[in-house]
Every structure is written in structure tokens, then in C-alpha cells.
Scaffold this motif. Structure first.
Motif, mmCIF file in Angstrom:
data_model
loop_
_atom_site.group_PDB
_atom_site.id
_atom_site.type_symbol
_atom_site.label_atom_id
_atom_site.label_comp_id
_atom_site.label_asym_id
_atom_site.label_seq_id
_atom_site.Cartn_x
_atom_site.Cartn_y
_atom_site.Cartn_z
ATOM 1 N N MET A 1 35.166 20.560 59.507
ATOM 2 C CA MET A 1 36.065 21.513 59.059
ATOM 3 C C MET A 1 35.639 20.907 57.499
ATOM 4 O O MET A 1 35.660 19.542 57.241
ATOM 5 N N ASN A 2 35.764 22.058 55.963
ATOM 6 C CA ASN A 2 35.392 21.864 54.978
ATOM 7 C C ASN A 2 36.984 21.882 54.483
ATOM 8 O O ASN A 2 38.083 23.185 54.341
ATOM 9 N N ASN A 3 36.810 21.193 53.222
ATOM 10 C CA ASN A 3 38.519 21.178 52.072
ATOM 11 C C ASN A 3 38.948 22.144 51.595
ATOM 12 O O ASN A 3 39.549 22.427 50.586
ATOM 13 N N ARG A 4 37.349 23.287 51.521
ATOM 14 C CA ARG A 4 37.555 24.068 50.368
ATOM 15 C C ARG A 4 38.541 25.244 50.633
ATOM 16 O O ARG A 4 38.695 25.861 51.801
ATOM 17 N N ASP A 5 38.982 25.570 49.506
ATOM 18 C CA ASP A 5 39.546 27.103 49.865
ATOM 19 C C ASP A 5 39.477 27.873 49.782
ATOM 20 O O ASP A 5 37.829 28.248 49.511
ATOM 21 N N TRP A 6 39.699 28.843 50.994
ATOM 22 C CA TRP A 6 39.087 30.452 51.161
ATOM 23 C C TRP A 6 38.206 31.393 49.388
ATOM 24 O O TRP A 6 37.126 31.953 50.300
ATOM 25 N N CYS A 7 39.035 31.213 48.657
ATOM 26 C CA CYS A 7 38.728 32.024 47.775
ATOM 27 C C CYS A 7 37.654 31.129 46.298
ATOM 28 O O CYS A 7 38.134 31.502 45.231
ATOM 29 N N ASP A 8 37.238 29.885 46.892
ATOM 30 C CA ASP A 8 36.093 28.886 45.927
ATOM 31 C C ASP A 8 35.425 29.647 45.396
ATOM 32 O O ASP A 8 34.302 30.309 46.431
ATOM 33 N N ASP A 9 35.478 30.029 44.266
ATOM 34 C CA ASP A 9 34.112 30.778 43.783
ATOM 35 C C ASP A 9 33.250 30.150 43.053
ATOM 36 O O ASP A 9 33.086 30.296 42.851
ATOM 37 N N GLY A 10 33.497 28.811 43.153
ATOM 38 C CA GLY A 10 32.625 27.239 42.821
ATOM 39 C C GLY A 10 30.703 27.730 42.962
ATOM 40 O O GLY A 10 29.807 27.753 42.618
ATOM 41 N N ASP A 11 30.524 27.694 44.267
ATOM 42 C CA ASP A 11 29.039 28.204 44.955
ATOM 43 C C ASP A 11 28.811 29.952 43.907
ATOM 44 O O ASP A 11 27.495 29.652 43.371
ATOM 45 N N TYR A 12 29.325 30.893 44.109
ATOM 46 C CA TYR A 12 29.237 31.366 43.182
ATOM 47 C C TYR A 12 28.787 31.723 41.919
ATOM 48 O O TYR A 12 27.800 31.933 41.680
ATOM 49 N N LYS A 13 30.017 31.243 41.491
ATOM 50 C CA LYS A 13 29.543 30.776 39.910
ATOM 51 C C LYS A 13 28.599 29.783 39.121
ATOM 52 O O LYS A 13 27.833 29.935 38.222
ATOM 53 N N SER A 14 27.702 29.052 39.673
ATOM 54 C CA SER A 14 26.698 27.588 39.951
ATOM 55 C C SER A 14 25.320 29.193 40.145
ATOM 56 O O SER A 14 24.827 28.339 39.053
ATOM 57 N N ALA A 15 26.068 30.026 40.913
ATOM 58 C CA ALA A 15 24.338 30.984 41.346
ATOM 59 C C ALA A 15 24.509 31.676 40.043
ATOM 60 O O ALA A 15 23.116 31.411 39.354
ATOM 61 N N VAL A 16 25.823 31.725 39.565
ATOM 62 C CA VAL A 16 25.440 32.985 38.373
ATOM 63 C C VAL A 16 25.058 32.400 36.732
ATOM 64 O O VAL A 16 24.139 32.746 36.047
ATOM 65 N N GLU A 17 25.114 30.982 36.878
ATOM 66 C CA GLU A 17 24.399 30.282 35.810
ATOM 67 C C GLU A 17 23.610 29.661 35.595
ATOM 68 O O GLU A 17 22.990 30.418 35.001
ATOM 69 N N GLN A 18 22.607 29.433 37.261
ATOM 70 C CA GLN A 18 21.731 29.300 37.034
ATOM 71 C C GLN A 18 20.720 30.246 36.677
ATOM 72 O O GLN A 18 19.771 30.423 36.607
ATOM 73 N N ALA A 19 21.452 31.830 37.397
ATOM 74 C CA ALA A 19 20.370 32.893 37.423
ATOM 75 C C ALA A 19 20.543 33.562 35.928
ATOM 76 O O ALA A 19 19.070 34.024 35.185
ATOM 77 N N GLU A 20 21.230 32.770 34.893
ATOM 78 C CA GLU A 20 21.686 33.009 33.342
ATOM 79 C C GLU A 20 21.116 32.524 32.718
ATOM 80 O O GLU A 20 19.511 32.612 31.900
ATOM 81 N N HIS A 21 20.446 31.371 33.276
ATOM 82 C CA HIS A 21 19.565 30.350 32.882
ATOM 83 C C HIS A 21 17.860 30.387 32.542
ATOM 84 O O HIS A 21 17.744 30.887 31.893
ATOM 85 N N MET A 22 18.403 30.784 34.457
ATOM 86 C CA MET A 22 16.498 31.048 34.488
ATOM 87 C C MET A 22 16.265 32.969 33.384
ATOM 88 O O MET A 22 14.982 32.666 32.953
ATOM 89 N N THR A 23 16.915 33.563 33.594
ATOM 90 C CA THR A 23 16.806 35.023 32.807
ATOM 91 C C THR A 23 16.377 34.299 31.352
ATOM 92 O O THR A 23 14.992 34.972 30.625
#
Length: 63
Positions: A1-23
Motif C-alpha cells: 500500500m502506499n503511505n501518501r495522504d489522500w490530499c497529496d497534490d505532489g504529482d499534480y504540481k509536478s505535472a503543472v510545472e512540467q507543462a509550464e516548462h514545456m509551454t
């Protein structure tokens, strides 16, 4: 099982940063290509103008 909290937005923030960089990279590429095309158009115009002046010189210089 994974120990991450249900409201962990780390993946979302990483994806947004990557999208902004590519833009930013994409816009820089678009700007560079547009600039190169502009320089090419100016170069073609200068060459055509030089050819026209040379042809006019030949026509005027002939007896």
C-alpha cells in the motif's frame, strides 16, 4: 500500500510545472523559427532588390 495522504497534490504540481516548462520551451521555439523566417524574407528581398538594380544598370549602360 502506499503511505501518501489522500490530499497529496505532489504529482499534480509536478505535472503543472512540467507543462509550464514545456509551454515556455515551445514559445521560445516558435519565436526562434519566426525570427529566422523573418530574416530569410528580408534576405530574399535584399537579393531581389540587388538583382533589379543590377538589371537596371545593365539596361541603362548598354548603348
Amino acid at each position: 500500500m502506499n503511505n501518501r495522504d489522500w490530499c497529496d497534490d505532489g504529482d499534480y504540481k509536478s505535472a503543472v510545472e512540467q507543462a509550464e516548462h514545456m509551454t515556455r520551451v515551445g514559445w521560445k521555439a516558435i519565436g526562434a523559427v519566426t525570427g529566422l523566417l523573418g530574416i530569410a524574407v528580408i534576405g530574399v528581398f535584399v537579393v531581389c532588390l540587388a538583382v533589379a538594380v543590377a538589371m537596371a544598370y545593365v539596361v541603362v549602360a548598354m548603348p
